[in-house]
Design an enzyme around this catalytic site. Structure first.
Site, PDB file in Angstrom:
ATOM      1  N   THR A 187      21.781  -2.943  46.996  1.00 41.96           N
ATOM      2  CA  THR A 187      23.070  -2.953  46.440  1.00 41.96           C
ATOM      3  C   THR A 187      21.888  -2.520  45.226  1.00 41.96           C
ATOM      4  O   THR A 187      21.621  -2.909  44.010  1.00 41.96           O
ATOM      5  CB  THR A 187      23.977  -3.534  45.815  1.00 41.96           C
ATOM      6  OG1 THR A 187      24.288  -4.560  46.864  1.00 41.96           O
ATOM      7  CG2 THR A 187      24.908  -2.879  44.797  1.00 41.96           C
TER       8      THR A 187
ATOM      9  N   ARG B 165      33.188  -5.486  58.137  1.00 41.24           N
ATOM     10  CA  ARG B 165      32.882  -6.737  56.727  1.00 41.24           C
ATOM     11  C   ARG B 165      32.296  -5.752  55.121  1.00 41.24           C
ATOM     12  O   ARG B 165      32.062  -4.286  55.211  1.00 41.24           O
ATOM     13  CB  ARG B 165      31.586  -7.080  57.133  1.00 41.24           C
ATOM     14  CG  ARG B 165      31.240  -8.350  55.596  1.00 41.24           C
ATOM     15  CD  ARG B 165      30.023  -8.026  54.697  1.00 41.24           C
ATOM     16  NE  ARG B 165      29.594  -8.789  54.192  1.00 41.24           N
ATOM     17  CZ  ARG B 165      28.337  -8.867  52.985  1.00 41.24           C
ATOM     18  NH1 ARG B 165      28.271  -7.276  52.475  1.00 41.24           N
ATOM     19  NH2 ARG B 165      28.844  -9.194  52.344  1.00 41.24           N
ATOM     20  N   VAL B 166      33.276  -6.726  54.958  1.00 38.81           N
ATOM     21  CA  VAL B 166      33.729  -6.240  53.389  1.00 38.81           C
ATOM     22  C   VAL B 166      32.609  -6.838  51.950  1.00 38.81           C
ATOM     23  O   VAL B 166      33.637  -7.910  52.205  1.00 38.81           O
ATOM     24  CB  VAL B 166      34.267  -4.982  52.718  1.00 38.81           C
ATOM     25  CG1 VAL B 166      35.025  -4.870  51.188  1.00 38.81           C
ATOM     26  CG2 VAL B 166      35.103  -3.934  53.722  1.00 38.81           C
ATOM     27  N   GLY B 167      31.915  -6.849  51.389  1.00 35.17           N
ATOM     28  CA  GLY B 167      31.042  -7.377  50.510  1.00 35.17           C
ATOM     29  C   GLY B 167      31.691  -7.952  48.968  1.00 35.17           C
ATOM     30  O   GLY B 167      33.260  -6.985  49.067  1.00 35.17           O
ATOM     31  N   ASP B 168      30.982  -7.739  48.221  1.00 36.39           N
ATOM     32  CA  ASP B 168      31.939  -8.008  46.743  1.00 36.39           C
ATOM     33  C   ASP B 168      31.655  -6.681  46.389  1.00 36.39           C
ATOM     34  O   ASP B 168      32.505  -6.026  44.857  1.00 36.39           O
ATOM     35  CB  ASP B 168      30.977  -8.958  46.158  1.00 36.39           C
ATOM     36  CG  ASP B 168      29.140  -8.695  45.883  1.00 36.39           C
ATOM     37  OD1 ASP B 168      29.342  -8.054  47.345  1.00 36.39           O
ATOM     38  OD2 ASP B 168      28.773  -8.594  44.748  1.00 36.39           O
TER      39      ASP B 168
ATOM     40  N   THR C 254      24.677  -8.609  42.912  1.00 36.94           N
ATOM     41  CA  THR C 254      24.168  -8.028  43.854  1.00 36.94           C
ATOM     42  C   THR C 254      23.365  -9.225  44.469  1.00 36.94           C
ATOM     43  O   THR C 254      22.961  -9.971  43.796  1.00 36.94           O
ATOM     44  CB  THR C 254      22.763  -6.924  43.625  1.00 36.94           C
ATOM     45  OG1 THR C 254      21.623  -7.813  43.155  1.00 36.94           O
ATOM     46  CG2 THR C 254      23.192  -5.949  42.403  1.00 36.94           C
ATOM     47  N   GLY C 255      23.484  -9.151  45.489  1.00 37.75           N
ATOM     48  CA  GLY C 255      22.976  -9.616  46.216  1.00 37.75           C
ATOM     49  C   GLY C 255      24.259 -10.840  46.986  1.00 37.75           C
ATOM     50  O   GLY C 255      24.908  -9.762  48.052  1.00 37.75           O
TER      51      GLY C 255
ATOM     52  N   GLY D 247      26.692 -11.132  48.411  1.00 39.95           N
ATOM     53  CA  GLY D 247      28.197 -10.877  47.976  1.00 39.95           C
ATOM     54  C   GLY D 247      28.819 -12.167  48.583  1.00 39.95           C
ATOM     55  O   GLY D 247      30.002 -12.009  47.346  1.00 39.95           O
TER      56      GLY D 247
HETATM   57  N1  ASP Z   1      26.452  -7.769  47.374  1.00 41.93           N
HETATM   58  C1  ASP Z   1      26.324  -6.809  48.359  1.00 41.93           C
HETATM   59  C2  ASP Z   1      26.458  -6.791  49.444  1.00 41.93           C
HETATM   60  O1  ASP Z   1      27.553  -8.795  50.019  1.00 41.93           O
HETATM   61  C3  ASP Z   1      24.658  -6.895  49.152  1.00 41.93           C
HETATM   62  C4  ASP Z   1      23.887  -7.146  48.476  1.00 41.93           C
HETATM   63  O2  ASP Z   1      23.593  -6.826  47.095  1.00 41.93           O
HETATM   64  O3  ASP Z   1      22.434  -7.257  48.603  1.00 41.93           O
HETATM   65  O4  ASP Z   1      27.500  -6.203  51.085  1.00 41.93           O
END
Ligand code: ASP
Length: 364
Positions: free
Chosen positions: A214, A242-245, A265-266, A268
């Site tokens: 991200t 699906r919606v992430g953070d 990031t990571g 979510g």
């Molecule tokens: N945070 C993002 C999500 O969960 C993915 C990511 O940053 O790796 O959609």
């Protein structure tokens, strides 16, 4: 310190944090009151905000260039436009499989983008979720912020909204991303009707390319105004819808013009369940240094991870990275597992650079 953290891991985090704070510049900033604006802008982003590959462009450098242009400060939303233009570079980078064009798709092979942004001076936010066929999701989020009385549009509504502003309809699934997705589709289950192709038939570059990633970017300008943006194609091969953070205000990004901005990031789902970005800004508002604020929220995430069942061999089984910039220009970043980096540039620097993230758990 949570009892679940080993002393060694915890000290590893502290060591990295104090190494970052050891630079003269960082020391000077650490004692500035939050009320003071930095003399020059500061831009912080996830590592993909800058690569040492000039042909790819840089979100951080593009943002800084705009912020150093006196005309930017004259436009009411100049700071927000600058950060959205910056991450637009990464959204157009087909080699980055975590954002915009070339992002890895959902399990049906469809690229769905999430983005949000927030503008400190009027504390307004805009977001889009599960947006298809429009590469500049952050720009759509900015238009939600600027031109509507809403904060969050999703799916078809977000797409139609973007089209109303003349944004082009595009196929975002590049050939490389399609091949990565197809191999995942063919190989991820022995219980469906797809056969895994023999290795000899598969391009090694498409093997096991499950990607997280991200771009988050926060900036403070020379007046001390703050803005934040996060844009992503989300977790690869996610369940459609699906919606992430990233598009969730307070999870994937948040800013408060009196304090600073932050993002994640990571994984979510962890940033959502712990109000990640909001919590970091809240910590900074209690006089906690940016790096320490990121570490404090990671400790909270780690404590909850055990309860949530995402825990293996005495530690969380996922990566999560936080980024923070304070109104006075102090900045920091920390990640759950050792090995992260972030991109940063101040108005005094000639180019962006990577710095190591502090961390909670060392590599093993
Ligand atoms: N945070 C993002 C999500 O969960 C993915 C990511 O940053 O790796 O959609």
């Amino acid at each position: 310190m949570t009892s679940s953290l080993s002393r060694r891991s915890f000290l590893g985090g502290l060591a990295a944090a104090s190494a970052a704070a050891a630079s003269k510049e960082a020391r000077a900033r650490a004692f500035a009151p939050i009320g003071a604006a930095p003399r020059r802008p500061v831009v912080i982003a996830s590592a993909n905000g800058w690569w040492d590959e000039p042909e790819r462009g840089s979100a951080v450098a593009t943002t800084m260039r705009a912020l150093l242009d006196p005309e930017t400060a004259e436009r009411p939303y100049g700071l927000l436009e600058a950060i959205v233009e910056g991450v637009g570079v990464t959204e157009s980078d087909a080699r980055d499989h975590s954002v915009g064009l070339g992002g890895l798709p959902n399990e049906d092979g469809v690229v769905q983008l999430d983005a949000s942004c927030m503008f400190g001076p009027n504390h307004r936010a805009g977001a889009v979720g599960a947006l298809e066929n429009v590469r500049h999701a952050a720009r759509v989020a900015m238009n939600v912020l600027r031109y509507t009385d809403h904060s969050f549009l999703v799916g078809k509504g977000a797409y139609e909204f973007a089209r109303a502003f003349g944004m082009p309809h595009e196929e975002l699934l590049t050939e490389e991303a399609r091949k990565i997705w197809l191999y995942w589709r063919q190989s991820h289950s022995a219980k469906d009707d797809w056969f895994t192709p023999p290795d000899a038939e598969v391009d090694p570059d498409v093997l096991d390319r499950f990607t997280t990633g991200t771009i988050h970017l926060s900036a403070v300008d020379a007046r001390g105004d703050v803005a934040s943006v996060t844009t992503t194609s989300g977790l690869s091969f996610k369940i459609p819808g699906r919606v992430g953070d990233s598009p969730i205000v307070g999870a994937g990004m948040f800013c408060d013009n009196d304090i600073g901005g932050a993002g994640a990031t990571g994984r979510g789902e962890e940033a959502i369940a712990n109000c990640g970005a909001f919590s970091i800004v809240d910590e900074m508002g209690r006089d906690v240094e940016p790096t320490e604020a990121c570490l404090n929220v990671l400790k909270r995430v780690a404590r909850h991870a055990e309860r949530r069942g995402f825990w293996k061999d005495g530690r969380p089984d996922f990566q999560l990275k936080f980024y923070a910039v304070r109104k006075d220009g102090a900045y920091g970043s920390a990640c759950m597992l050792e090995g992260g980096a972030f991109a940063v540039m101040t108005g005094e620097d000639e180019s962006p650079r990577h710095e190591e993230c502090a961390f909670l758990y060392e590599k093993r």
